[in-house]
Enzyme design. Structure first.
Site, short mmCIF file in Angstrom:
data_model
loop_
_atom_site.label_atom_id
_atom_site.label_comp_id
_atom_site.label_asym_id
_atom_site.label_seq_id
_atom_site.Cartn_x
_atom_site.Cartn_y
_atom_site.Cartn_z
N ASP A 77 60.71 28.84 40.52
CA ASP A 77 60.04 29.75 39.80
C ASP A 77 60.14 29.62 38.18
OD1 ASP A 77 59.44 32.91 41.10
OD2 ASP A 77 59.15 32.55 38.91
N TYR A 93 40.70 32.46 42.48
CA TYR A 93 41.54 32.65 43.45
C TYR A 93 41.16 32.24 44.89
CZ TYR A 93 45.25 34.95 45.80
OH TYR A 93 46.50 35.29 46.88
#
Length: 248
Positions: free
Chosen positions: A39, A156
């Site tokens: 992350d 997206y």
């Protein structure tokens, strides 16, 4: 004592410090796996590793999936820490929603880079390692947005549709080496990001779901565990929709 579906396996999960990624990590650990989380948020990573039981079952590395170097470092962390790499989950993602008229080139590029290039970086690195070490399973997170397209998400939707094509092409390339590559397309899943939607938008999306409710991150995690395990040993190049029947 009954063994879990993933006993003895090591799994890497990008975007694994929160949301769906963390839910997948929790399920994998419950099924006996050791997990390595990638992350961009170091503090959130540390909290997630603690929540997953600490160093016996989890490790982490800060990872920007848009660059090959950090992705390779994440892979190396898994092998160095737990001795193997058996499962890789490409989950990292962002949103930069705007209508096409108002979306900037930077917003388009950011989403394509994190989702599509990030998935390619992860799939490429993991498959390269797995084909030399007896095989493995790669799970890519697409979205129902990649199937139907949503207003305000040309970036997206394009990225998530691209992940489906990438998954199918990669699956054909590495099947002979015992590496399976599959994808999941979640629908409306209850996360901090989706719950921040205006109520009218949430209600409109909910009305499209035959099952009449949003999904939970744990329900996506269950499908990820299936695709990561030997229960799906004769499946590759597939896309499983986790949508409550939305957009059939």
């Amino acid at each position: 004592m009954t063994q879990g579906l993933l006993s003895g396996k090591t799994a890497v999960i990008t975007g694994g410090a929160q949301g769906i990624g963390l839910a997948i990590a929790e399920r994998f650990v419950a099924e006996g796996a050791r997990v390595v989380l990638g992350d961009v948020n170091e503090a959130t990573l540390a909290d997630a590793v603690t929540a997953l039981g600490g160093s016996a079952s989890a490790a982490s590395a800060v990872c920007d999936v848009t660059a090959a170097g950090p992705v390779q470092n994440l892979l190396d962390t898994a092998v160095r820490t737990f001795g193997s790499l058996d499962v890789w989950v490409n989950n990292a993602g962002i949103t930069r929603d705007a209508t096409m008229r108002r979306m900037t080139e930077e917003q388009f590029d950011q989403v394509i880079s994190v989702h599509l290039k990030g998935t390619w970086n992860g799939t490429r690195a993991a498959a390269g390692h797995m084909r030399d070490h007896g095989g493995g399973a790669i799970v890519n997170l697409s979205s129902i947005s990649g199937k139907v397209g949503f207003v305000g998400q040309t970036n997206y939707s394009a990225a998530k549709a691209g992940i489906v094509g990438l998954t199918k092409a990669a699956a054909k390339e590495v099947a002979h080496a015992g590496v399976r590559v599959n994808a999941i397309a979640p629908g409306l899943i209850r996360t901090a990001m989706t719950e921040a939607m205006p109520e009218r938008i949430w209600d409109a999306k909910l009305a499209e779901i035959p099952m009449g409710r949003a999904g939970e991150p744990a329900e996506v995690a269950s499908v990820a565990a299936f695709l990561a395990s030997d229960l799906s040993s004769y499946m590759t190049g597939t896309l499983l929709e986790v949508t409550g029947g939305r957009h059939l």
